[in-house]
Design an enzyme around this catalytic site. Structure first.
Site, PDB file in Angstrom:
ATOM      1  N   GLU A   1       0.876  -1.173   0.000  1.00 36.77           N
ATOM      2  CA  GLU A   1       0.000   0.000   0.000  1.00 36.77           C
ATOM      3  C   GLU A   1       0.909   1.217   0.000  1.00 36.77           C
ATOM      4  OE1 GLU A   1      -3.122  -0.105  -0.434  1.00 36.77           O
ATOM      5  OE2 GLU A   1      -3.424  -2.257  -0.185  1.00 36.77           O
TER       6      GLU A   1
ATOM      7  N   CYS B   1      -1.980   9.433   2.762  1.00 33.14           N
ATOM      8  CA  CYS B   1      -1.574   8.923   1.453  1.00 33.14           C
ATOM      9  C   CYS B   1      -2.629   9.155   0.381  1.00 33.14           C
ATOM     10  CB  CYS B   1      -1.220   7.440   1.543  1.00 33.14           C
ATOM     11  SG  CYS B   1      -2.574   6.400   2.103  1.00 33.14           S
TER      12      CYS B   1
END
Length: 471
Positions: free
Chosen positions: A225, A259
């Protein structure tokens, strides 16, 4: 996700020995079979919920100490988010574990075909510093639900959260199956030398490559990720008041250290100035005339990132913000205009409270701009025009997308969350986390009789004709 520049240096022999002993103990416990039982999995999920509920103050205090994260942000983005996933796993565990019957073709009849979900074994979950709690605990929910033994490696940069997890997790969960491994680069390097059955890493692409290289030596599957520059497209049909409010919120939660935060805005020239004016007003509405005094505005994680972000402020022209305080690691919510594609702020994931706004002449120009860059973890579009929404979805690629909001797709457990290309591989959330940490085992069950000789030698033209009919 941006993290400090670090090199995985050679750890001490003691680190290797400890990591080897840890992996061996977990594998022995997994091989004994205790974690495969649904009763064990449910007991661990129950205990984890008790941890989340009973230690909420310890969690929020640790997040405050590391990031000055406001209590409300800490709850909805870390504790509440994890709690929602946990309750979903508990509710659905029996159905997720149930063998899935699938169609059996004529050539395999008589028989019954199934997909069994079985645990992978021992898994390593490595988290970043920006959401240091939920990025390790939420994946652990799926790993435990799937019946695995787990090592959590929290970020050493969020030292208070790391210490809190190391203190409390063994008091709630089965310590023979779940361990917290603290430390920095040497300790992480020692962990990565071991053979794991799955590695789940959240962080940046540079370290992601190191993780993937280490995993490749053992043919260990990975979930990465990562991140990237998540664009936000605003066309001339958008509700600008709504767009301004949602973009500012999504950008400035955790002081932009997210993010999936909107990294930059591509806005149609016809509404460029109007959007900037509304976003400037929204910042004042959210955080007051001096955001530094606001209890709802977080700080930058460390001096390294503060210095990196300060350098990016030189790009373009500052519309609002730009103030900094190194002692507080404070960077004001900042909007930049007249930013060029070649400017430093457009060359890396910002990962902070700086928002470049770039005017575009058309939707096609915005789509082309996005496609000149690596595929992002998220893409956002604000438009009331359905055809424009469809053009953006068809013309771009991203890990996930929210239309007329930002990162809300993360809160839908049925939607897989993950990147594409440079922004990551694999996905999780909801059942997808359970699947990530499970092996889908193919099982065909056939009776002893009948035993047709169709596929056995000697072959004949007649047998061939029957085989062709059955395929």
């Amino acid at each position: 996700m941006s993290r400090p520049q670090a090199v995985f240096t050679e750890p001490a022999a003691r680190d290797f020995d400890l990591a080897s002993a840890l992996a061996a103990a977990l594998r022995a416990y997994f091989d004994a079979g205790a974690t495969k039982a649904r009763s064990w999995r449910m007991a661990q999920l129950d205990a984890l919920e008790h941890f989340l509920m009973e230690r909420e103050r310890d969690i929020t205090d640790a997040l405050q100490a590391d990031l000055q994260k406001p209590e409300t942000e800490a709850f909805f983005s870390e504790i509440g988010f994890t709690l929602s996933e946990l309750r979903s796993a508990r509710k659905n565990l029996a159905s997720w574990m149930k063998p899935e019957r699938v169609r059996t073709p004529l050539v395999a009849m008589p028989g019954q075909s199934y997909v069994y979900r079985e645990p992978l074994g021992i898994v390593l979950i490595m988290g970043p510093w920006n959401y240091p709690f939920q990025t390790v605990v939420l994946p652990m929910v799926g790993a435990i639900a799937a019946g695995n033994c787990v090592v959590l490696k929290p970020s050493e940069m969020a030292a208070n959260v790391s210490e809190m997890l190391a203190h409390w997790i063994p008091k709630y969960l089965d310590p023979k199956a779940v361990q917290v491994w603290q430390g920095g680069v040497p300790e992480t390097t020692a962990l990565l030398r071991e053979k794991w059955d799955h590695i789940f890493y959240t962080g940046n692409g540079r370290v992601g490559r190191i993780v993937m290289e280490a995993a490749a030596k053992h043919l260990t599957p990975v979930t990465l990720e990562l991140g990237g520059k998540s664009p936000c497209i605003v066309d001339q049909s958008a509700d600008l008041d709504l767009a301004a409010r949602r973009i500012v919120f999504g950008k400035l939660v955790n002081a932009g250290q997210t993010c999936v935060a909107p990294d930059y805005v591509l806005v149609h020239d016809l509404v460029h100035d109007a959007l900037i004016n509304r976003m400037t007003s929204t910042i004042r509405e959210f955080y007051g005339d001096d955001p530094m005094q606001s209890p709802d505005y977080a700080r930058i994680i460390n001096d390294h990132h503060f210095a990196r972000l300060t350098r990016l402020l030189a790009s373009g022209d500052t519309v609002t913000g730009g103030q900094t305080d190194p002692k507080e690691r404070y960077i004001a919510p900042t909007i930049l205009r007249n930013v060029r594609e070649s400017d430093p702020v457009m060359q890396e994931e910002i990962f902070g409270p700086i928002l470049p706004v770039i005017g575009v002449s058309s939707l096609d120009s915005a789509i082309a701009f996005v496609n000149r860059h690596p595929r992002p973890l998220a893409l956002y579009a604000f438009s009331r025009d359905r055809s424009a929404q469809d053009r953006i979805l068809a013309g771009t690629s991203a890990g996930g997308t929210t239309i007329n909001h930002v990162w809300m797709h993360l809160g839908v457990p049925e939607l897989p969350f993950g990147g594409v290309g440079a922004s990551g591989m694999g996905a999780y959330h909801g059942r997808h986390t359970f699947e990530t940490f499970s092996h889908r085992r193919s099982v065909l069950k056939k009776p002893s009789l009948p035993e047709p000789p169709l596929l056995y030698p000697p072959y004949s033209r007649s047998k061939l004709r029957w085989v062709k009919r059955l395929v």
